[in-house]
Design an enzyme around this catalytic site. Structure first.
Site, mmCIF file in Angstrom:
data_model
loop_
_atom_site.group_PDB
_atom_site.id
_atom_site.type_symbol
_atom_site.label_atom_id
_atom_site.label_comp_id
_atom_site.label_asym_id
_atom_site.label_seq_id
_atom_site.Cartn_x
_atom_site.Cartn_y
_atom_site.Cartn_z
ATOM 1 N N THR A 59 -6.075 16.403 -9.184
ATOM 2 C CA THR A 59 -4.740 16.624 -9.705
ATOM 3 C C THR A 59 -4.703 16.880 -11.211
ATOM 4 O O THR A 59 -5.661 16.588 -11.898
ATOM 5 C CB THR A 59 -3.936 15.349 -9.364
ATOM 6 O OG1 THR A 59 -4.041 15.144 -7.958
ATOM 7 C CG2 THR A 59 -2.502 15.427 -9.741
ATOM 8 N N GLY A 64 -0.177 14.068 -0.289
ATOM 9 C CA GLY A 64 -0.805 12.938 -0.955
ATOM 10 C C GLY A 64 0.166 12.204 -1.863
ATOM 11 O O GLY A 64 1.381 12.270 -1.695
ATOM 12 N N ASP A 65 -0.380 11.542 -2.866
ATOM 13 C CA ASP A 65 0.443 10.713 -3.750
ATOM 14 C C ASP A 65 1.262 11.505 -4.751
ATOM 15 O O ASP A 65 2.314 11.041 -5.206
ATOM 16 C CB ASP A 65 -0.459 9.752 -4.519
ATOM 17 C CG ASP A 65 -1.373 10.492 -5.492
ATOM 18 O OD1 ASP A 65 -1.146 10.439 -6.718
ATOM 19 O OD2 ASP A 65 -2.321 11.160 -5.033
ATOM 20 N N THR A 89 -3.983 10.112 -10.607
ATOM 21 C CA THR A 89 -4.891 11.065 -9.989
ATOM 22 C C THR A 89 -5.965 10.306 -9.231
ATOM 23 O O THR A 89 -6.301 9.182 -9.591
ATOM 24 C CB THR A 89 -5.542 11.975 -11.053
ATOM 25 O OG1 THR A 89 -6.632 12.693 -10.457
ATOM 26 C CG2 THR A 89 -6.094 11.176 -12.217
ATOM 27 N N HIS A 118 -7.787 9.371 -5.177
ATOM 28 C CA HIS A 118 -7.650 9.387 -3.722
ATOM 29 C C HIS A 118 -6.207 9.084 -3.348
ATOM 30 O O HIS A 118 -5.731 7.952 -3.453
ATOM 31 C CB HIS A 118 -8.600 8.362 -3.093
ATOM 32 C CG HIS A 118 -8.504 8.329 -1.607
ATOM 33 N ND1 HIS A 118 -8.243 7.193 -0.903
ATOM 34 C CD2 HIS A 118 -8.635 9.323 -0.686
ATOM 35 C CE1 HIS A 118 -8.212 7.468 0.396
ATOM 36 N NE2 HIS A 118 -8.439 8.749 0.545
#
Length: 314
Positions: free
Chosen positions: A171, A201-202, A222, A224
């Site tokens: 990211t 994702g997040d 940034t 996992h």
């Protein structure tokens, strides 16, 4: 009034290979300078983080916009968030296609809708209504991204094990405080190579990939994505700061908790309501840079801090 502006950017926490290192640092410097120039002219923190992240989206070395990775079907799906710490207003987009600057689109969601997030087909319809130009998928995909996809398209490895290899991008993000003391954050990503179609994702999740609150600070995360979401990393860091921790202490505490609790690694950039800032990570590397009071600070490796004195604007 009278707050000294600060801007910090990151280019993703992962095992950045040596042949990406120099370009990553150059991209960091260019992005942080472009956003900080606006702050020096009295511009808002929201606009500054948008400008900085847009510069990173346009740089093919990073996994966001141009340079994004491919999902399991060989398409690009992009996510982004931007947040205003003064009002707690946020705009986010997920699973969008054919748009080169998701952060600017997320800003449109913040400014032109009563919602926080738009996704998929509805998001793309809104983009058409706004007249945001579409770009061919080929314009967003690099040869490196194609090579990654070919190698991992069978998806025999888990998302986490893919993230831990050197072939996976991550990211980009920015946090800032402006001359009026207003905070903002922005985060943008193309996700992880060969992710399931529709995987989010997040990054666009408020409190996970980013959060900004004038009463505490701002964070862009940034790493996992699934792990970051499980611990709501960005908001967790601000919680620690509310309890009296410095940005560095709060970041380290939250990152170590994430690694211990859900075995996930990542990185963050954090800025406090008083302009203190830090860049911390538990991965092999993270490209980052910040500008405060005429000094550009940047790094890539654990424990690395390099400084340059900038010439003041005329």
């Amino acid at each position: 009034m009278g707050t000294k502006p600060v801007l910090v950017v990151h280019g993703g926490a992962w095992a950045i290979p040596d042949d990406f290192a120099e370009r990553s640092i150059l991209g960091m410097k260019n992005a942080v300078k472009s956003g900080f120039a606006l702050l020096e002219r009295g511009g808002s923190s929201v606009k500054a983080v948008e400008i900085a992240v847009k510069a990173l989206e346009n740089d093919t070395v990073f996994d966001a916009g141009h340079g994004a990775v491919l999902n399991a079907d060989g398409y690009v799906e992009l996510d982004a968030i931007i947040m205003n710490g003064k009002t707690l207003a946020a705009g986010a987009v997920s699973c969008i296609r054919n748009i080169s600057n998701p952060v600017t689109f997320a800003c449109s969601v913040l400014e032109k809708t009563p919602h926080v997030m738009l996704t998929g087909r509805g998001a793309n319809q809104f983009a058409e209504k706004l007249g945001i130009p579409k770009v061919p998928v080929e314009d967003l995909v690099t040869e490196h991204a194609k090579a990654e996809w070919e190698q991992y398209r069978k998806y025999k490895q888990t998302v986490k094990s893919l993230f831990n290899t050197e072939l996976v991008h991550d990211t980009v993000g920015a946090v800032a405080i402006d001359c009026e003391g207003n905070l903002a954050c922005a985060t943008s990503t193309g996700g992880i190579t060969n992710k399931m179609v529709g995987r989010v994702g997040d990054t666009p999740i408020i409190g996970s990939g980013g959060y900004a609150d004038n009463l505490v600070g701002a964070v862009s995360a940034t790493g996992h994505g699934e792990s970051i979401m499980k611990v709501t990393l960005a908001r967790l860091i601000l919680f620690h700061m509310e309890q009296g921790k410095t940005p560095e202490e709060a970041a380290d505490s939250a990152l170590h908790y994430m690694e211990k609790r859900v075995h996930g690694r990542g990185g963050v950039i954090v800025i406090s309501k008083t302009g203190e800032w830090t860049a911390r990570f538990t991965t092999k590397r993270m490209a980052w840079a910040g500008i405060k009071e005429g000094i550009l600070t940047y790094g890539l490796n654990p424990g690395e801090t390099i400084q340059e004195i900038l010439k003041p604007l005329k």
